[in-house]
Design an enzyme around this catalytic site. Structure first.
Site, PDB file in Angstrom:
ATOM      1  N   GLY A  14       0.813  -1.210   0.000  1.00  7.57           N
ATOM      2  CA  GLY A  14       0.000   0.000   0.000  1.00  7.57           C
ATOM      3  C   GLY A  14       0.842   1.253   0.000  1.00  7.57           C
ATOM      4  O   GLY A  14       1.652   1.479   0.911  1.00  7.57           O
ATOM      5  N   PHE A  17      -1.171   7.124   2.341  1.00 10.15           N
ATOM      6  CA  PHE A  17      -0.513   8.010   3.303  1.00 10.15           C
ATOM      7  C   PHE A  17       0.359   7.212   4.276  1.00 10.15           C
ATOM      8  O   PHE A  17       1.473   7.623   4.616  1.00 10.15           O
ATOM      9  CB  PHE A  17      -1.553   8.797   4.095  1.00 10.15           C
ATOM     10  CG  PHE A  17      -2.226   9.861   3.285  1.00 10.15           C
ATOM     11  CD1 PHE A  17      -1.606  11.085   3.070  1.00 10.15           C
ATOM     12  CD2 PHE A  17      -3.467   9.643   2.709  1.00 10.15           C
ATOM     13  CE1 PHE A  17      -2.209  12.067   2.311  1.00 10.15           C
ATOM     14  CE2 PHE A  17      -4.078  10.617   1.940  1.00 10.15           C
ATOM     15  CZ  PHE A  17      -3.450  11.835   1.735  1.00 10.15           C
ATOM     16  N   VAL A  83      -1.767  -7.269  -4.285  1.00 12.24           N
ATOM     17  CA  VAL A  83      -1.461  -8.371  -3.367  1.00 12.24           C
ATOM     18  C   VAL A  83      -2.753  -9.125  -3.090  1.00 12.24           C
ATOM     19  O   VAL A  83      -3.749  -8.543  -2.659  1.00 12.24           O
ATOM     20  CB  VAL A  83      -0.835  -7.836  -2.058  1.00 12.24           C
ATOM     21  CG1 VAL A  83      -0.697  -8.964  -1.038  1.00 12.24           C
ATOM     22  CG2 VAL A  83       0.521  -7.213  -2.344  1.00 12.24           C
ATOM     23  N   GLU A 174     -19.069  17.368   2.152  1.00 13.80           N
ATOM     24  CA  GLU A 174     -18.246  18.145   1.212  1.00 13.80           C
ATOM     25  C   GLU A 174     -18.739  17.940  -0.217  1.00 13.80           C
ATOM     26  O   GLU A 174     -18.821  18.892  -1.006  1.00 13.80           O
ATOM     27  CB  GLU A 174     -16.774  17.732   1.343  1.00 13.80           C
ATOM     28  CG  GLU A 174     -16.170  18.178   2.663  1.00 13.80           C
ATOM     29  CD  GLU A 174     -14.654  18.053   2.734  1.00 13.80           C
ATOM     30  OE1 GLU A 174     -14.026  18.865   3.413  1.00 13.80           O
ATOM     31  OE2 GLU A 174     -14.093  17.135   2.099  1.00 13.80           O
TER      32      GLU A 174
END
Ligand SMILES: Cc1cc2nc3c(=O)[nH]c(=O)nc-3n(C[C@H](O)[C@H](O)[C@H](O)COP(=O)(O)OP(=O)(O)OC[C@H]3O[C@@H](n4cnc5c(N)ncnc54)[C@H](O)[C@@H]3O)c2cc1C
Length: 437
Positions: A14, A17, A83, A174
């Site tokens: 991954g 972040f 994966v 948002e």
């Protein structure tokens, strides 16, 4: 001679972040080599996905090449592959193309996916907003309904211009604000022959408030800001069914719509399913305070993929800042382990939370301090906070240009409609044949 071969090997799954934060920190150490595996060749900036969906930003503004981000580091190898299996006992992962990677340490940071809570039809017909691909697909749908209705205004009666957003958390709030701005400010100028005034954004939330993680005052502020923009708030309502042409609510209301957006919840990515690791809320992996997993030496689980205990014992929220910080913390713990030193418990430095409610309203909270921001100041503050999380200088500059263009020109610069077959809308058999004179 390959100088990397004798180094401690860390396999990271991954490049979000958490994973990228960890890789970057480890890359600075001469004692380790890193293999970073991601199914995409880019890191995606999820906080801005709703701006992709509403044509404010382009894909390049929110996606950074993983190879470019790490190219300065000879001890980091990037592999683009999905994966499929993670074996935490041997710290080995196997990819879709059958390659296996074994590490002295294994870091799992595979993020989240939409949780549809078994809502009928939701997985098939709604538009989740958790990846760049999903945001691009939603953008095409939003643009397609306007294009189709412009050619055949009768489609407005079939709900072509109804947009249903499910989930009143930060993502849904948002997005609803940005969609309303698009409808109010941009589309009337671009579709002068279409009754854009009949377009309607619905925001459906099963709880009694919007922006649940924020304070009561912020809930009320967000509700007022959205209502000012014409968004219809349907609070205390659950969605019980999504179909190709409508959403059904718990009180029986049926809203005709071809654009039902799922912002209703998250769960761990499917890699967690057969990992054999302990799982908790949202299917996420339960980790110890130092981000390792009990009983699995050398395995760290980070970011949205994990339930990370906070200082008060409750799990930390799924936030970019949490993920980024725990990526760096994990790198430090791994380097400590290699040096024979003890690992330390993750401490999250909470810099506060912020939500943008359309182009001219935002709410930011840091501890007990709340700031309601209006107009250009709101936009500027939001941009400043998010630019700090963006990884590349180029992305920051490009994003600022697109934002400024949109803010001052009230235009949506990135109106790219992908006309591939899967994005074509089937309006049903009773669409009339029409001759235009
Ligand atoms: C629409 C939206 C808005 C948000 N807004 C905010 C905000 O304003 N502020 C904030 O702080 N947070 C926000 N968040 C939350 C924040 O983006 C996440 O908490 C953060 O991205 C989690 O980071 P991560 O590294 O754990 O996972 P991700 O960033 O999701 O990264 C996971 C990575 O793993 C890869 N991957 C997954 N499965 C596999 C596999 N099997 N094989 C290989 N690679 C795989 C993915 O491609 C991805 O690159 C928002 C999230 C969303 C969806």
């Amino acid at each position: 001679m390959d100088t990397n071969a004798t180094k401690t090997h860390i396999v990271i799954v991954g490049g979000g972040f958490a994973g990228l934060g960890c890789a970057r920190k480890l890359a600075k150490s001469d004692d380790v080599r890193v293999t970073l595996i991601d199914k995409n060749n880019y890191h995606q900036f999820q906080p801005l996905l709703y701006q992709i969906a509403t044509s404010e930003l382009g894909s390049g503004d929110v996606a950074t090449s993983l190879r470019q981000s790490l190219r300065a580091h000879a001890n980091v190898d990037v592999k683009m592959s999905e994966v499929m299996v993670a074996d935490p006992r041997s710290r080995t992962v196997t990819t879709r193309d059958g390659q296996s990677y074994q590490g002295d340490f294994l870091v799992l940071a595979a993020g989240s996916q939409a949780n549809f809570f078994n809502t009928q039809g939701a997985e098939q017909y709604s538009f989740p907003l958790y990846s760049l691909e999903e945001a691009q697909r939603l953008r095409s749908r939003v643009l397609a309904v306007f294009e189709d209705a412009d050619r055949d205004p009768g489609l407005v009666d079939k709900g072509a211009l109804n947009f249903v957003v499910i989930g009143g958390g930060p993502t849904g709030t948002e997005l609803a604000g940005a969609l309303a701005d698009m409808i109010n400010l941009t589309m009337p100028r671009e579709y002068p022959e279409l009754a854009v005034k009949r377009a309607q954004v619905y925001l459906v939330e099963h709880g009694s408030t919007l922006l649940a993680p924020f304070s009561v005052e912020a809930h009320e502020y967000a509700a007022r800001a959205l209502q000012r923009k014409g968004v219809r708030l349907l609070l205390g309502q659950a969605v019980t069914e999504v179909a190709s042409d409508h959403a059904r609510l718990s009180d029986g209301t049926v809203i005709p719509s071809r654009t039902v957006v799922w912002a209703g919840g998250l769960m761990a990515s499917p890699l967690a399913d057969d990992s054999g690791l302990p799982r908790g809320r949202g299917g996420r992996i339960e980790v110890q305070p130092d981000l390792t997993v009990d009983g699995f030496p050398g395995v760290y689980v980070l970011g949205d993929f994990a339930n990370i205990p906070g200082a008060d014992g409750r799990p930390l929220p799924q936030l970019a800042s949490v993920s980024q910080q725990c990526g760096v913390w994990t790198a430090n713990n791994i380097l400590a382990e290699i040096a024979g030193k003890p690992r330390t418990a993750f401490h999250y430095h909470d810099k506060g939370i912020m939500a943008m409610i359309g182009r001219d309203a935002a709410v930011a909270e840091l501890g007990s301090k709340r700031h309601e921001l209006e107009g250009p100041i709101a936009a500027a503050a939001w941009l400043g906070v998010h630019a700090a999380l963006m990884s590349g200088v180029r992305e920051r500059i490009e994003a600022f240009i697109d934002w400024a263009w949109n803010y001052f020109g009230k235009v949506r610069p990135i109106q790219v409609l992908d006309r591939s077959d899967e994005n074509r809308i089937d309006w049903g058999e009773d669409v009339e044949q029409k001759v235009t004179h």
